[in-house]
Design an enzyme around this catalytic site. Structure first.
Site, PDB file in Angstrom:
ATOM      1  N   LEU A  11       0.826  -1.209   0.000  1.00 22.61           N
ATOM      2  CA  LEU A  11       0.000   0.000   0.000  1.00 22.61           C
ATOM      3  C   LEU A  11       0.862   1.262   0.000  1.00 22.61           C
ATOM      4  CD1 LEU A  11      -2.731   1.383   0.160  1.00 22.61           C
ATOM      5  CD2 LEU A  11      -2.656   1.137   2.649  1.00 22.61           C
ATOM      6  N   SER A  39      -0.251  -5.693   3.002  1.00 18.20           N
ATOM      7  CA  SER A  39      -1.403  -4.828   2.709  1.00 18.20           C
ATOM      8  C   SER A  39      -2.577  -5.605   2.126  1.00 18.20           C
ATOM      9  CB  SER A  39      -1.002  -3.742   1.709  1.00 18.20           C
ATOM     10  OG  SER A  39       0.058  -2.972   2.215  1.00 18.20           O
ATOM     11  N   ALA A  42      -4.815  -7.416   4.790  1.00 19.93           N
ATOM     12  CA  ALA A  42      -5.457  -6.693   5.902  1.00 19.93           C
ATOM     13  C   ALA A  42      -6.936  -7.053   5.952  1.00 19.93           C
ATOM     14  CB  ALA A  42      -5.272  -5.199   5.718  1.00 19.93           C
ATOM     15  N   GLN A  43      -7.395  -7.355   7.148  1.00 19.76           N
ATOM     16  CA  GLN A  43      -8.788  -7.819   7.283  1.00 19.76           C
ATOM     17  C   GLN A  43      -9.693  -6.765   7.898  1.00 19.76           C
ATOM     18  OE1 GLN A  43      -8.748 -11.544   9.458  1.00 19.76           O
ATOM     19  NE2 GLN A  43      -7.846 -12.657   7.748  1.00 19.76           N
ATOM     20  N   GLY A  44      -9.118  -5.991   8.853  1.00 16.36           N
ATOM     21  CA  GLY A  44      -9.966  -5.045   9.589  1.00 16.36           C
ATOM     22  C   GLY A  44     -10.337  -3.857   8.729  1.00 16.36           C
ATOM     23  N   GLY A  45      -9.354  -3.032   8.385  1.00 13.56           N
ATOM     24  CA  GLY A  45      -9.607  -1.861   7.548  1.00 13.56           C
ATOM     25  C   GLY A  45      -8.728  -0.705   7.951  1.00 13.56           C
ATOM     26  N   GLU A 110     -12.920  -1.674  16.694  1.00 12.77           N
ATOM     27  CA  GLU A 110     -11.877  -2.642  17.052  1.00 12.77           C
ATOM     28  C   GLU A 110     -11.342  -2.293  18.434  1.00 12.77           C
ATOM     29  OE1 GLU A 110      -9.041  -2.767  13.829  1.00 12.77           O
ATOM     30  OE2 GLU A 110     -10.378  -3.976  12.596  1.00 12.77           O
ATOM     31  N   HIS A 230      -0.024 -10.443  17.228  1.00 13.73           N
ATOM     32  CA  HIS A 230      -1.489 -10.505  17.145  1.00 13.73           C
ATOM     33  C   HIS A 230      -1.942 -11.703  17.963  1.00 13.73           C
ATOM     34  CE1 HIS A 230      -5.554 -10.476  15.652  1.00 13.73           C
ATOM     35  NE2 HIS A 230      -5.309  -9.366  14.980  1.00 13.73           N
ATOM     36  N   ARG A 276      -4.011  -5.022  22.502  1.00 14.76           N
ATOM     37  CA  ARG A 276      -3.550  -6.223  21.788  1.00 14.76           C
ATOM     38  C   ARG A 276      -2.441  -6.966  22.533  1.00 14.76           C
ATOM     39  NH1 ARG A 276      -2.894  -5.429  15.404  1.00 14.76           N
ATOM     40  NH2 ARG A 276      -5.148  -5.396  15.462  1.00 14.76           N
ATOM     41  N   HIS A 335       3.121  -9.819  14.072  1.00 10.74           N
ATOM     42  CA  HIS A 335       2.135  -9.228  13.166  1.00 10.74           C
ATOM     43  C   HIS A 335       2.597  -7.888  12.607  1.00 10.74           C
ATOM     44  CE1 HIS A 335      -1.896  -8.549  11.628  1.00 10.74           C
ATOM     45  NE2 HIS A 335      -1.991  -7.394  12.282  1.00 10.74           N
ATOM     46  N   ARG A 370       0.985  -0.450  18.484  1.00 12.28           N
ATOM     47  CA  ARG A 370       0.121   0.170  17.466  1.00 12.28           C
ATOM     48  C   ARG A 370      -1.348  -0.103  17.753  1.00 12.28           C
ATOM     49  NH1 ARG A 370      -2.218  -1.910  12.560  1.00 12.28           N
ATOM     50  NH2 ARG A 370      -1.311  -3.907  13.150  1.00 12.28           N
ATOM     51  N   SER A 375      -2.268   1.183  10.846  1.00  8.02           N
ATOM     52  CA  SER A 375      -1.096   0.956   9.991  1.00  8.02           C
ATOM     53  C   SER A 375      -1.384   1.308   8.537  1.00  8.02           C
ATOM     54  CB  SER A 375      -0.679  -0.504  10.103  1.00  8.02           C
ATOM     55  OG  SER A 375       0.275  -0.766   9.133  1.00  8.02           O
TER      56      SER A 375
HETATM   57  P1  FAD Z   1       3.571  -4.315   2.595  1.00  9.63           P
HETATM   58  O1  FAD Z   1       2.153  -4.217   2.227  1.00  9.63           O
HETATM   59  O2  FAD Z   1       4.005  -5.541   3.312  1.00  9.63           O
HETATM   60  O3  FAD Z   1       4.400  -4.172   1.246  1.00  9.63           O
HETATM   61  C1  FAD Z   1       5.804  -4.300   1.244  1.00  9.63           C
HETATM   62  C2  FAD Z   1       6.261  -4.482  -0.182  1.00  9.63           C
HETATM   63  O4  FAD Z   1       7.681  -4.489  -0.237  1.00  9.63           O
HETATM   64  C3  FAD Z   1       5.811  -5.804  -0.782  1.00  9.63           C
HETATM   65  O5  FAD Z   1       5.526  -5.603  -2.136  1.00  9.63           O
HETATM   66  C4  FAD Z   1       7.067  -6.673  -0.635  1.00  9.63           C
HETATM   67  O6  FAD Z   1       7.078  -7.770  -1.510  1.00  9.63           O
HETATM   68  C5  FAD Z   1       8.113  -5.629  -0.954  1.00  9.63           C
HETATM   69  N1  FAD Z   1       9.499  -5.940  -0.561  1.00  9.63           N
HETATM   70  C6  FAD Z   1       9.969  -6.506   0.568  1.00  9.63           C
HETATM   71  N2  FAD Z   1      11.309  -6.611   0.497  1.00  9.63           N
HETATM   72  C7  FAD Z   1      11.700  -6.063  -0.684  1.00  9.63           C
HETATM   73  C8  FAD Z   1      12.945  -5.876  -1.330  1.00  9.63           C
HETATM   74  N3  FAD Z   1      14.106  -6.277  -0.793  1.00  9.63           N
HETATM   75  N4  FAD Z   1      12.967  -5.282  -2.546  1.00  9.63           N
HETATM   76  C9  FAD Z   1      11.811  -4.880  -3.160  1.00  9.63           C
HETATM   77  N5  FAD Z   1      10.609  -5.020  -2.578  1.00  9.63           N
HETATM   78  C10 FAD Z   1      10.554  -5.613  -1.361  1.00  9.63           C
HETATM   79  N6  FAD Z   1      -3.209  -2.875   9.326  1.00  9.63           N
HETATM   80  C11 FAD Z   1      -4.293  -2.082   9.389  1.00  9.63           C
HETATM   81  O7  FAD Z   1      -4.175  -0.862   9.507  1.00  9.63           O
HETATM   82  N7  FAD Z   1      -5.540  -2.631   9.293  1.00  9.63           N
HETATM   83  C12 FAD Z   1      -5.753  -3.967   9.160  1.00  9.63           C
HETATM   84  O8  FAD Z   1      -6.876  -4.426   9.057  1.00  9.63           O
HETATM   85  C13 FAD Z   1      -4.612  -4.821   9.110  1.00  9.63           C
HETATM   86  N8  FAD Z   1      -4.761  -6.162   8.996  1.00  9.63           N
HETATM   87  C14 FAD Z   1      -3.648  -6.928   8.805  1.00  9.63           C
HETATM   88  C15 FAD Z   1      -3.795  -8.291   8.559  1.00  9.63           C
HETATM   89  C16 FAD Z   1      -2.681  -9.077   8.288  1.00  9.63           C
HETATM   90  C17 FAD Z   1      -2.838 -10.545   8.013  1.00  9.63           C
HETATM   91  C18 FAD Z   1      -1.389  -8.489   8.300  1.00  9.63           C
HETATM   92  C19 FAD Z   1      -0.173  -9.317   8.012  1.00  9.63           C
HETATM   93  C20 FAD Z   1      -1.237  -7.142   8.587  1.00  9.63           C
HETATM   94  C21 FAD Z   1      -2.358  -6.355   8.836  1.00  9.63           C
HETATM   95  N9  FAD Z   1      -2.231  -4.990   9.091  1.00  9.63           N
HETATM   96  C22 FAD Z   1      -3.344  -4.214   9.174  1.00  9.63           C
HETATM   97  C23 FAD Z   1      -0.922  -4.345   9.015  1.00  9.63           C
HETATM   98  C24 FAD Z   1      -0.769  -3.729   7.623  1.00  9.63           C
HETATM   99  O9  FAD Z   1      -1.354  -4.583   6.662  1.00  9.63           O
HETATM  100  C25 FAD Z   1       0.668  -3.491   7.233  1.00  9.63           C
HETATM  101  O10 FAD Z   1       1.388  -2.903   8.264  1.00  9.63           O
HETATM  102  C26 FAD Z   1       0.715  -2.581   6.007  1.00  9.63           C
HETATM  103  O11 FAD Z   1      -0.049  -3.173   4.980  1.00  9.63           O
HETATM  104  C27 FAD Z   1       2.120  -2.353   5.562  1.00  9.63           C
HETATM  105  O12 FAD Z   1       2.103  -1.762   4.281  1.00  9.63           O
HETATM  106  P2  FAD Z   1       3.479  -1.578   3.533  1.00  9.63           P
HETATM  107  O13 FAD Z   1       3.158  -1.066   2.176  1.00  9.63           O
HETATM  108  O14 FAD Z   1       4.397  -0.835   4.390  1.00  9.63           O
HETATM  109  O15 FAD Z   1       4.061  -3.074   3.447  1.00  9.63           O
HETATM  110  C1  SIN Z   2      -7.094  -7.394  12.536  1.00 12.75           C
HETATM  111  O1  SIN Z   2      -7.962  -7.337  11.664  1.00 12.75           O
HETATM  112  O2  SIN Z   2      -7.226  -7.994  13.591  1.00 12.75           O
HETATM  113  C2  SIN Z   2      -5.796  -6.729  12.259  1.00 12.75           C
HETATM  114  C3  SIN Z   2      -5.973  -5.273  12.280  1.00 12.75           C
HETATM  115  C4  SIN Z   2      -4.641  -4.604  12.374  1.00 12.75           C
HETATM  116  O3  SIN Z   2      -3.605  -5.258  12.407  1.00 12.75           O
HETATM  117  O4  SIN Z   2      -4.639  -3.366  12.424  1.00 12.75           O
END
Ligand code: FAD
Ligand code: SIN
Length: 510
Positions: A11, A39, A42-45, A110, A230, A276, A335, A370, A375
């Site tokens: 994201l 990203s 993510a399940q919650g939002g 939440e 988590h 959490r 998590h 957090r 996030s």
């Molecule tokens: P990511 O979405 O993880 O993207 C990282 C990117 O970098 C990916 O494309 C990866 O492949 C790439 N990458 C990694 N290493 C390299 C490299 N060496 N070179 C090039 N690219 C690389 N947060 C919320 O706010 N609400 C939620 O509901 C929620 N639910 C979640 C549910 C789950 C199952 C998980 C795991 C997390 C959840 N979170 C939630 C947390 C949140 O999803 C993440 O913190 C957030 O999406 C991080 O976004 P990001 O773009 O920083 O990282």
């Molecule tokens: C969840 O849906 O329980 C995860 C939400 C989050 O990590 O912010």
């Protein structure tokens, strides 16, 4: 306009690229765009104080409480107050957030939020839907040069300025190659560190690569010891562990052990909706006592499970569990990483030319713990701010790719990586002790310097940043809980991780 390299296609990376448009940028994604990113799971939002009766100040207050005294209040206020504009951006990019019959956005509640504040998509589909919309928009944007199957391995640094990255990718003949990509602005958006732990909700790409590259280049790393577990990953031995969203507890699902006891009642006044870290420790205690903790949604959600929580339902059914009628076995799982590359309000790291956004960054908004759904919000708010700051950097060109050279052969480090993940879960997990962390630091140093693959070396480096920062924090706070220092120290401050050169010499006292 400077030449811009974005490392990571989650994201944060995608949103920055879209906010930069029509200015050109190059974006790297190791997996096909949209995959290999937390990203998308993510399940919650996304938390945003846009509902009736809610306010930015209330969102700020909840975030500060969750952060346990270590948030940067100005950054939190900035994030909470820019939330509504970023939700509008996402709507414009085509994200189909849930609406009620009157057309207003539906918001769920939440844990530790004092209002219904989470915008969501079809129950637990937020991440999937947001990423689908953004991937489509990015693919349609002529300004975004997307390179899939490309992984950054090292930052290029000249006279203290970051000038791009060395990247591993497939050459035209399909063989692995490396090449240098030069840029005026290099943006780390590489996500979290989950794969450093034996049990995690994060995809296999979340290895902390961005942190390793930044630390080796000399960037400041902050609050590395704060890792969020988590409480309700589904305990079916899968790697990564599928998540049973906190929204289930928001709907009234309860945590029970194999004696049918609702164990959170005796641990916190808010029981299952306690912060959490408290719930994670509650579940952990039942697990180590052999009392098999489980999340019981049979009464609170029951027959509505399949349409209300389709992702969780599918994960359960695939493991032979019917959550309509059966409790879901759960375990705490790594998590989220609150620590990261220290940045200012525009995503600038301590090194000129280097920005960090999303989970790899430490903006100060999460402190020691957090708040749920902050996030995704942090990712879009600071990606947009970094994009503005980069646009203001002045003229430049497009990212040029240097000569492709054959990638060096790497030894197989699967055994070392498994050892590292076990060490982190055991000694740097939900509960920590000085003695355990000292042991882990010695073992992690041996893995780092033991001649394994570059990947193992980098994973061990990030593990050591976490372990040494945790070892040096003589208190319990947020995600960092030590049984030998179970109370908070009122004089506490955010931390700065050791520089890599000092890590080499670090030998903890036992
Ligand atoms: P990511 O979405 O993880 O993207 C990282 C990117 O970098 C990916 O494309 C990866 O492949 C790439 N990458 C990694 N290493 C390299 C490299 N060496 N070179 C090039 N690219 C690389 N947060 C919320 O706010 N609400 C939620 O509901 C929620 N639910 C979640 C549910 C789950 C199952 C998980 C795991 C997390 C959840 N979170 C939630 C947390 C949140 O999803 C993440 O913190 C957030 O999406 C991080 O976004 P990001 O773009 O920083 O990282
Ligand atoms: C969840 O849906 O329980 C995860 C939400 C989050 O990590 O912010």
């Amino acid at each position: 306009m400077p030449s811009i390299l974005i490392i990571g296609g989650g994201l944060a990376g995608l949103f920055a690229a879209l906010k930069l448009a029509p200015h050109p940028c190059t974006l790297l994604s190791p997996a096909p765009l949209g995959e290999g990113a937390s990203s998308a799971w993510a399940q919650g939002g996304i938390a945003a104080a846009i509902g009736e009766g809610d306010s930015v100040e209330s969102h700020v207050a909840d975030t500060l409480v969750a952060g346990a005294g270590l948030c940067d209040e100005a950054m939190v206020r900035l994030m909470a107050s820019e939330a509504s504009d970023r939700i509008l951006d996402l709507l414009e990019f085509g994200v189909p957030f849930d609406r009620d019959l009157a057309g207003k956005l539906v918001q769920s509640r939440e844990a530790a939020h004092s209002a219904h504040r989470i915008v969501r998509v079809k129950g637990d589909q937020a991440g999937k839907a947001i990423m689908a919309a953004l991937v489509q928009a990015a693919r349609a944007a002529p300004s975004i040069n997307i390179i899939e199957g490309a992984e950054a391995r090292e930052l290029l640094v000249e006279a203290g300025v970051v000038t791009g990255a060395r990247v591993r990718l497939k050459g035209a003949d399909g063989a692995l190659a490396t090449a240098e990509l030069r840029a005026d602005a290099t943006v780390l958006a590489t996500g979290g560190i989950g794969q450093l732990y034996a049990v995690t909700t994060n995809p296999k790409e979340s290895r902390g690569d961005g942190l390793a590259m930044a630390a080796k280049a000399g960037a400041e790393i902050a609050n590395a010891e704060f890792v969020q577990f988590h409480p309700t990953a589904i305990d079916i031995g899968k790697d990564p562990a599928p998540l049973a969203t906190e929204a289930l507890r928001g709907e009234g699902a309860t945590l029970v052990n194999n004696a049918g006891e609702r164990f959170m009642l005796k641990l916190h006044k808010d029981a299952e909706l306690a912060p959490r870290d408290v719930v994670a420790r509650g579940v952990f205690a039942e697990l180590v006592a052999g009392r098999r903790p489980a999340l019981d949604a049979t009464k609170a959600v029951g027959a509505h499970f399949p349409e209300r929580f389709p992702s969780v339902y599918a994960a359960c059914k695939a493991a032979g569990i019917d959550p309509v009628t059966q409790p879901i076995p759960v375990t705490p799982a790594e998590h989220y990483h609150m620590g990261g590359v220290k940045t200012d309000a525009d995503g600038r790291s301590s090194l000129p030319g280097l920005f960090a956004i999303g989970e790899v960054a430490c903006t100060g908004v999460h402190g020691a713990n957090r708040l749920a759904s902050n996030s995704l919000l942090e990712a879009v708010v600071f990606a947009a701010r970094a994009a503005e700051a980069i646009k203001a950097m002045g003229p430049g060109g497009v990212v040029e790719m240097g000569t492709l050279r054959p990638a060096p052969e790497e030894p197989d480090s699967a055994t070392g990586i498994a050892e590292l993940r076990a060490l982190m879960s055991r000694y740097l997990g939900v509960q920590r002790t000085g003695e355990g962390m000292a042991h882990a630091i010695g073992a992690l140093q041996a893995l780092r310097l033991g001649g394994g693959s570059a990947m193992l070396e980098d994973m061990a480096l990030v593990a050591l940043l976490i372990a040494t920062s945790a070892y040096a924090r003589y208190e319990s706070r947020g995600g960092h809980f030590r049984t030998d220092f179970p109370n908070a120290d009122p004089a506490t401050q955010p931390s700065t991780a050791m520089p890599v050169a000092a890590l080499d010499a670090f030998r903890p006292a036992r």
